[in-house]
Design an enzyme around this catalytic site. Structure first.
Site, PDB file in Angstrom:
ATOM      1  N   HIS A  61      36.899  45.854  44.807  1.00 49.34           N
ATOM      2  CA  HIS A  61      37.142  45.887  43.539  1.00 49.34           C
ATOM      3  C   HIS A  61      38.002  44.348  43.893  1.00 49.34           C
ATOM      4  O   HIS A  61      37.404  43.718  42.677  1.00 49.34           O
ATOM      5  CB  HIS A  61      38.119  47.385  43.086  1.00 49.34           C
ATOM      6  N   GLU A  62      38.917  44.269  44.555  1.00 49.25           N
ATOM      7  CA  GLU A  62      39.667  42.542  44.071  1.00 49.25           C
ATOM      8  C   GLU A  62      39.109  41.752  44.282  1.00 49.25           C
ATOM      9  O   GLU A  62      38.810  41.075  43.819  1.00 49.25           O
ATOM     10  CB  GLU A  62      41.312  42.843  44.783  1.00 49.25           C
ATOM     11  N   HIS A 117      36.317  40.684  41.871  1.00 50.52           N
ATOM     12  CA  HIS A 117      36.477  39.475  40.547  1.00 50.52           C
ATOM     13  C   HIS A 117      36.650  38.663  41.031  1.00 50.52           C
ATOM     14  O   HIS A 117      36.972  37.755  39.902  1.00 50.52           O
ATOM     15  CB  HIS A 117      38.027  40.169  40.540  1.00 50.52           C
ATOM     16  N   GLU A 172      35.798  44.028  33.774  1.00 44.32           N
ATOM     17  CA  GLU A 172      35.784  45.061  34.836  1.00 44.32           C
ATOM     18  C   GLU A 172      34.402  45.886  34.868  1.00 44.32           C
ATOM     19  O   GLU A 172      34.422  46.476  36.225  1.00 44.32           O
ATOM     20  CB  GLU A 172      36.620  46.373  34.230  1.00 44.32           C
ATOM     21  N   TYR A 230      36.263  49.621  31.992  1.00 41.33           N
ATOM     22  CA  TYR A 230      35.825  49.989  33.416  1.00 41.33           C
ATOM     23  C   TYR A 230      34.454  50.638  33.492  1.00 41.33           C
ATOM     24  O   TYR A 230      33.215  50.503  34.278  1.00 41.33           O
ATOM     25  CB  TYR A 230      36.876  50.335  34.340  1.00 41.33           C
ATOM     26  N   GLU A 269      44.105  40.975  40.676  1.00 42.95           N
ATOM     27  CA  GLU A 269      43.226  39.658  41.294  1.00 42.95           C
ATOM     28  C   GLU A 269      43.535  38.331  41.627  1.00 42.95           C
ATOM     29  O   GLU A 269      42.246  37.439  41.324  1.00 42.95           O
ATOM     30  CB  GLU A 269      41.889  40.360  40.853  1.00 42.95           C
ATOM     31  N   ASN A 270      44.860  38.348  41.586  1.00 42.19           N
ATOM     32  CA  ASN A 270      45.317  36.673  41.617  1.00 42.19           C
ATOM     33  C   ASN A 270      44.307  36.022  42.563  1.00 42.19           C
ATOM     34  O   ASN A 270      44.072  36.448  44.003  1.00 42.19           O
ATOM     35  CB  ASN A 270      46.664  36.373  41.446  1.00 42.19           C
ATOM     36  N   ASP A 281      47.441  45.165  26.049  1.00 44.82           N
ATOM     37  CA  ASP A 281      47.442  45.906  27.542  1.00 44.82           C
ATOM     38  C   ASP A 281      47.686  47.013  27.119  1.00 44.82           C
ATOM     39  O   ASP A 281      47.144  48.536  27.661  1.00 44.82           O
ATOM     40  CB  ASP A 281      49.306  45.570  28.532  1.00 44.82           C
TER      41      ASP A 281
END
Length: 650
Positions: A323-324, A327, A346, A412, A299-300, A404
């Site tokens: 979804h993106e 964000h 999330e 989520y 989601e940049n 990560d």
């Protein structure tokens, strides 16, 4: 691929403080410069998750593996970091061969070797260095976890190399020096010079191109955390799909991208603005990455990076982009202050996504999608055990641990359940929507902790605070945050039953020992959308292996499924083919794995092949041998581990 990059990052806030006074800048060739916020002070251990510190070397800091230096890869002018410097031949005195050196002062050798990186400890050492082959002259193909250099073979067009960055969670420290923690937000600008025939794009609000020397200048005018700074360079073109949106892709994909998303994005954005407030990022573009891109989407801000698997050809996966888009308010605008609070990004985004989806597609379809998410959470907790510490919303990430490595379904779907519980406490959807808009307005451009979010919730609804909703037995806010396990509250998904029950009933008919084709043909699936078909196929997979001949009949009856270009359907059909050892359609498994390298699709199929019949295992070896060079290094290494494991039943 020569790529000279320079720029500066303007400090905005450190844990919501606005710094003032002088700044000190640092510079590394080929990197962005970042100004040091004067208000910065050493964060507490609770705030320091994701900040570089002494300890075991993380995956993000490891020395690049020279095995992945492909002589056919993109040219690199220089690859520099704060730890290991790779110089091209023209940067040396003799101009003939490349050069490598390390600089360990003061604590930088942690990325070269594990050990106690403190001047208080002295030791002797021995080391063995093996150079397998000469480093190719000006033809280094560097693939790492943070900056990915792709060979032409790894792209859709197969003609030119490609590079991109992936910053989340703490990987941009290898792209430019800076405060690589979500608790710090800043604006930035950058200048990128690329070869003729290449285009650079970044997560920036404005950009310009100087035609004379193919230089691009970018500026992000809104403060963002470092992980959202993103760059891609390749043979990239664009097409307009809305008043504030373009799609970007390689030339061979651009028409498909335009056809798929023309007019779609603006509808999602408009609904999001109505629910959560103004969209502050000016433009919302989508970059369709090369097939080897291992993620679903990133989601940049201003330009989301997504897998080309979303190009189904019939718009059946366009809703994935919701979804993106969500964000843009939750994650990019209001951000978790550390990665232990990832659910703030999330969980709120999943709730926002499903609010937009409900308005656009209806409650039944949205509840069906949510049921799919709940099933994934159930599968995850069954695999790990409910009491696993990562099944809490507030996760403690120890120093030296890559955030990560803590990634899973919990932030989520359990996060979504917690936000849904807060909405349940309010009891009025319009009032909770108003709260979400106030929440975004209160904390925009800031990084916050869960305690701040929940305190604001209670202050916004004083009547709930007075009732003591934070300490209701069994549903305490503290229990939600700090106790692992299944969510104490599950939102009502019963509106989805109108779609689930027909799918369940049809799966039962296909699992019977004797097929009732009259009853099967009476169920019309022509109007079923993606998630209803996915739900049906998941039920078929659960009931597999099916009686002999059933999969062939299933394929013949539903070409909409067995010949689909929709990646979600292709994945499940391939899994059914393998679970039933239906060899006549093994070619579809091979074809799907040749067409893309997304981790979510690739790894389950290799696991299914490797745990299947001898012919399925042979298919795995054959396919990997043919596609390994096209895969992202992480996915390639995961597949190697699968194929190196002992096959089930042997």
């Amino acid at each position: 691929m020569p790529c000279a990059l320079s720029g500066h990052v303007h400090p905005y806030s450190v844990r919501n403080r606005n710094p003032s006074g002088n700044t000190h800048s640092c510079f590394a060739q080929g990197m962005v410069q970042q100004a040091v916020p004067p208000a910065f002070k050493e964060p507490s251990p609770e705030q320091a998750v994701g900040v570089p510190r002494p300890g075991p070397v993380s995956q993000a800091q490891r020395l690049p593996d020279t095995e992945h230096r492909d002589p056919q890869g993109p040219e690199i002018t220089s690859v520099c970091s704060n730890r290991v410097s790779w110089l091209d031949s023209f940067q040396t005195a003799q101009k003939e061969r490349p050069f490598l050196y390390t600089s360990g002062f003061p604590v930088l050798n942690r990325s070269l070797s594990p050990g106690f990186h403190t001047p208080a400890i002295k030791s002797t050492y021995s080391v063995k260095i093996q150079v397998k082959s000469p480093i190719p002259h000006r033809k280094l193909s560097l693939v790492s976890h943070q900056v990915c250099w792709l060979t032409p073979e790894q792209t859709a067009g197969k003609q030119k190399p490609y590079m991109y960055t992936q910053g989340q969670a703490v990987l941009n420290r290898s792209f430019f020096p800076g405060f690589d923690t979500p608790s710090v937000k800043s604006t930035y600008s950058a200048t990128i010079k690329v070869p003729e025939g290449f285009t650079a794009v970044m997560s920036a609000t404005t950009w310009e191109k100087q035609e004379k020397d193919n230089t691009f200048t970018f500026k992000m005018s809104q403060p963002i955390p470092s992980y959202l700074i993103a760059l891609a360079v390749g043979d990239i073109v664009s097409a307009e799909v809305g008043p504030r949106s373009h799609v970007w892709a390689e030339p061979c994909l651009i028409e498909a991208a335009k056809k798929e998303y023309d007019g779609v994005i603006e509808e999602f954005l408009a609904v999001g603005e109505k629910l959560f407030g103004p969209y502050v990022w000016d433009r919302y573009d989508v970059l369709f990455m090369p097939p080897s891109f291992p993620f679903g989407g990133m989601e940049n801000p201003c330009i989301t990076f997504v897998t080309p698997c979303l190009l189904a050809g019939d718009r059946s996966l366009v809703d994935v982009i919701i979804h993106e888009i969500s964000h843009s308010w939750f994650g990019n605008l209001v951000t978790n202050a550390n990665w232990g609070e990832f659910w703030l990004n999330e969980g709120f985004t999943m709730y926002a996504q499903r609010r937009i989806s409900t308005i656009v597609y209806g409650a039944a379809y949205t509840c069906l999608e949510a049921a799919t998410g709940r099933a994934l959470l159930r599968q995850h907790m069954d695999n790990t055990g409910e009491d696993h510490p990562l099944n809490k919303l507030r996760v403690k990430i120890e120093p030296g641990v890559d955030p990560d490595d803590t990634y899973n379904e919990t932030p989520y779907e359990k996060g979504y359940c917690f936000v849904s519980y807060l909405a349940h406490l309010v009891g009025d959807q319009s009032k909770f929507d108003a709260f979400l808009q106030a929440y975004v307005n209160q904390f925009k451009f800031q990084s916050i902790m869960a305690d701040e979010a929940l305190e604001f919730f209670l202050e916004y609804f004083p009547e709930l605070k007075k009732k003591g909703v934070a300490t209701i037995p069994g549903f305490e806010f503290d229990r939600w945050l700090n106790t692992p396990g299944w969510p104490p509250y599950l939102p009502d998904l019963s509106p989805g039953e109108t779609l689930m029950k027909p799918a369940e009933g049809l799966a039962e008919l296909w699992a019977a020992s004797s097929l009732n084709m009259e009853a099967i043909k009476a169920v019309d699936i022509s109007a079923w959308k993606t998630y209803q078909l996915v739900f049906f196929l998941d039920k078929i997979l659960q009931k597999s292996p099916l009686p002999d001949g059933t999969v062939a009949k299933l394929s013949e009856t539903y070409p909409k499924i067995s010949r689909a270009q929709n990646a979600e359907l292709r994945l499940r059909w391939c899994q059914i083919v393998l679970k039933n050892n239906h060899e006549p359609e093994f070619g579809k498994v091979k074809e799907f794995l040749h067409s893309q390298g997304k981790q979510k699709y690739t790894l389950p199929l290799y696991r299914a092949m490797w745990s299947g019949s001898e012919s399925a295992r042979a298919l795995a070896v054959e396919t990997f041998s043919a596609t390994a060079s096209k895969l992202h290094v992480n996915v390639r290494n995961y597949v190697k581990k699968i194929l190196a494991s002992e096959p089930v039943g042997t």
